[in-house]
Design a protein around this motif. Structure first.
Motif, mmCIF file in Angstrom:
data_model
loop_
_atom_site.group_PDB
_atom_site.id
_atom_site.type_symbol
_atom_site.label_atom_id
_atom_site.label_comp_id
_atom_site.label_asym_id
_atom_site.label_seq_id
_atom_site.Cartn_x
_atom_site.Cartn_y
_atom_site.Cartn_z
ATOM 1 N N PHE A 136 0.760 -1.281 -0.051
ATOM 2 C CA PHE A 136 0.090 -0.008 0.021
ATOM 3 C C PHE A 136 1.014 1.187 -0.076
ATOM 4 O O PHE A 136 1.860 1.321 0.637
ATOM 5 C CB PHE A 136 -0.762 -0.203 1.290
ATOM 6 N N HIS B 288 1.022 5.178 0.741
ATOM 7 C CA HIS B 288 0.157 6.748 1.073
ATOM 8 C C HIS B 288 1.193 7.858 0.751
ATOM 9 O O HIS B 288 2.218 7.927 1.268
ATOM 10 C CB HIS B 288 -0.415 6.703 2.319
ATOM 11 N N TRP C 22 -6.614 13.896 7.525
ATOM 12 C CA TRP C 22 -7.538 14.106 8.737
ATOM 13 C C TRP C 22 -7.026 15.135 9.640
ATOM 14 O O TRP C 22 -7.483 15.787 10.354
ATOM 15 C CB TRP C 22 -7.341 12.649 9.500
ATOM 16 N N HIS D 253 -8.624 11.886 0.870
ATOM 17 C CA HIS D 253 -9.696 12.537 1.222
ATOM 18 C C HIS D 253 -9.402 13.933 1.148
ATOM 19 O O HIS D 253 -10.371 14.916 0.889
ATOM 20 C CB HIS D 253 -10.020 12.432 2.771
ATOM 21 N N ARG E 224 -15.022 -0.825 0.356
ATOM 22 C CA ARG E 224 -15.480 0.251 0.870
ATOM 23 C C ARG E 224 -16.425 1.176 -0.298
ATOM 24 O O ARG E 224 -16.043 2.447 -0.283
ATOM 25 C CB ARG E 224 -14.126 1.204 1.527
ATOM 26 N N GLU F 219 -8.968 -3.293 8.969
ATOM 27 C CA GLU F 219 -7.761 -2.379 8.810
ATOM 28 C C GLU F 219 -7.199 -2.548 10.157
ATOM 29 O O GLU F 219 -7.631 -2.357 11.107
ATOM 30 C CB GLU F 219 -8.452 -0.936 8.776
ATOM 31 N N CYS G 193 -5.144 -4.390 5.817
ATOM 32 C CA CYS G 193 -4.269 -3.305 5.604
ATOM 33 C C CYS G 193 -3.738 -2.766 6.818
ATOM 34 O O CYS G 193 -4.298 -2.877 7.644
ATOM 35 C CB CYS G 193 -4.935 -2.111 4.756
HETATM 36 C C1 GLC Z 1 -8.933 5.025 6.916
HETATM 37 C C2 GLC Z 1 -8.274 6.371 6.596
HETATM 38 C C3 GLC Z 1 -7.378 6.608 5.739
HETATM 39 C C4 GLC Z 1 -6.562 5.600 5.402
HETATM 40 C C5 GLC Z 1 -7.166 4.248 5.263
HETATM 41 C C6 GLC Z 1 -6.208 3.145 4.896
HETATM 42 O O1 GLC Z 1 -10.031 4.803 6.232
HETATM 43 O O2 GLC Z 1 -9.482 7.203 6.545
HETATM 44 O O3 GLC Z 1 -6.615 7.752 6.132
HETATM 45 O O4 GLC Z 1 -6.034 5.949 3.987
HETATM 46 O O5 GLC Z 1 -7.842 4.028 6.429
HETATM 47 O O6 GLC Z 1 -7.019 2.080 5.199
#
Ligand code: GLC
Length: 446
Positions: free
Chosen positions: A44, A46, A59, A107, A237, A248, A264
């Motif tokens: 993954f 980010h 956030w 987001h 989702r 998660e 994840c």
């Molecule tokens: C959550 C959060 C987010 C992150 C995600 C990863 O939904 O909102 O910030 O990217 O988890 O699983």
């Protein structure tokens, strides 16, 4: 009467047809999910503005740790100067991952690709001044890795989206349906764009909790993406429209009901790069969690968070390399396998070859000379240490001639074959795995 018989007959045909159709869909779905089920490990990523200050992805402004205005200033520091997509993919491949999922847009609404929808992206809205998604996707494809695109449904920076920051909602859909329509066109347009440009193997939606399936038009979106690529996979989702479950952070304790699932997991406590977060899991811990995941039939989607300049933090590189050593050595016990046997039979993670004739036992640490397999009815043809080759002997105890209780098998495991993280033992059975699940033990009434 005749009419009634005909309609009963017709009803029978239709329900039969419906059943067959449902079965078709099930098997089509199994087929489409096959690569996912075999892949076991994904990385993954980010990557976004938040990496610049090293703060919570999106956030941080939503929750008010920083103003939206100041959050946006990170566009200056998002240079991608050291971004080397080939090196990223090389590292991902070395880790043993078979797919990767990257945040095309979190987001906060900042897009990594050159979207036609607005300027808030890596090409027009940040110092990077280039599309950073396309070269990454090309590298994945070049290396035969599957392409997963994370896409956040909420877009908190978009003026016609409902939610902005925690205490401030821009509008309610019921009050301004046209405004919501505008947003729907925008986000569905971006999805079409992603589909046309990258034809992803997997879409990883996020943030569906802010609206209902009806409001997002989730079924329509699913259909649209499947019309474009019937084999694409959607995570859970998108409200009720997903193909697999996404627990998660928390490793499920009991086996998830959904046949298809993916945990994840962050390496430390953050999804994006946070300079101040040193709470990394050890290699041993990550490998342990990974073994638990595949033992229960899931995938691990392990997260990294590159910095604003595009470099990957050293700690994360080290974890991926360590993981790569282990996955490469033990590949036969990992990829293309299926979930293992219940814990009563072996007190640790296990997997089974697809034909169910090889049982893989994952052994943590030093078990002190032997490992124990309980209630295995099969005879054992051969046992060896995976990725190392030593053949192991075993002893069967507690088996008596007057009962079919299979006894306990003790496998001798010398110290010199132990792996530094987790040892894997392959047990070749005389047929498909067959477990003793009856109540009784040795003493039976008849
Ligand atoms: C959550 C959060 C987010 C992150 C995600 C990863 O939904 O909102 O910030 O990217 O988890 O699983």
């Amino acid at each position: 009467m005749k009419k009634l018989i005909t309609s009963i007959f017709l009803l029978a045909i239709t329900s039969n047809f419906a059943q067959e159709q449902a079965q078709d869909t099930v098997s089509q779905n199994e087929e489409k999910m096959e690569w996912f089920k075999d892949a076991k490990l994904g990385i993954f990523i980010h990557w976004g503005l938040y990496a610049v200050n090293g703060i919570d992805e999106s956030w941080s402004f939503f929750n008010g740790y920083i103003s939206h205005k100041d959050y946006l200033k990170q566009t200056k520091g998002f240079t991608a100067k050291k971004y080397d997509p080939a090196a990223w993919v090389d590292l991902i491949k070395k880790s043993g991952a078979k797919y990767s999922v990257i945040t095309s847009k979190h987001h906060d609404g900042f897009a990594l690709w050159d979207t036609k929808f607005g300027d808030f992206n890596a090409v027009k809205g940040a110092s990077s001044k280039k599309d950073v998604l396309t070269p990454f996707v090309s590298e994945l494809r070049k290396n035969n890795l599957k392409v997963g695109i994370y896409y956040s449904l909420p877009d908190w920076s978009y003026n016609d989206y409902t939610h902005f920051i925690r205490d401030s909602i821009r509008y309610k859909i019921a009050d301004e349906p046209k405004r919501w329509d505008k947003f729907l066109k925008y986000y569905q347009g971006q999805l079409k764009e992603l589909s046309d440009t990258y034809n992803p193997d997997l879409y990883w939606f996020d943030g569906d909790w802010e609206h209902s399936s009806e409001e997002w038009q989730a079924p329509k979106v699913r259909q649209m993406l499947l019309d474009r690529n019937p084999n694409t996979i959607l995570n859970s989702r998108l409200n009720d429209q997903g193909d697999y479950a996404t627990p998660e952070q928390g490793m499920p304790i009991t086996r998830p009901e959904n046949k298809f699932w993916e945990l994840c997991l962050t390496m430390n406590d953050s999804w994006g790069y946070q300079k101040n977060d040193h709470n990394y899991k050890t290699e041993d811990q990550i490998i342990g969690i990974f073994a638990d995941v595949i033992s229960n039939g899931g995938n691990l989607l392990l997260d990294i968070g590159p910095k604003g300049d595009g470099s990957i933090p050293d700690e994360q590189v080290a974890i991926l390399e360590g993981l790569g050593r282990w996955t490469n050595k033990h590949k036969e016990a990992i990829y293309d396998t299926r979930s293992g046997i219940p814990k009563e039979h072996f007190y640790g993670p296990t997997t089974l070859s697809k034909d169910q004739t090889i049982l893989y036992l994952f052994v943590k640490g030093n078990p002190g000379g032997e490992v124990v397999l309980r209630g295995l009815k099969n005879n054992i043809n051969r046992i060896w240490v995976v990725g190392e080759g030593t053949k192991l002997s075993h002893q069967v105890l507690g088996k008596v001639y007057w009962s079919h209780y299979p006894g306990i098998k003790y496998i001798k495991l010398p110290e010199h074959v132990l792996d530094e993280n987790m040892t894997v033992i392959a047990v070749l059975l005389d047929g498909k795995v067959d477990l003793y699940r009856e109540d009784g033990a040795v003493i039976e009434s008849n």
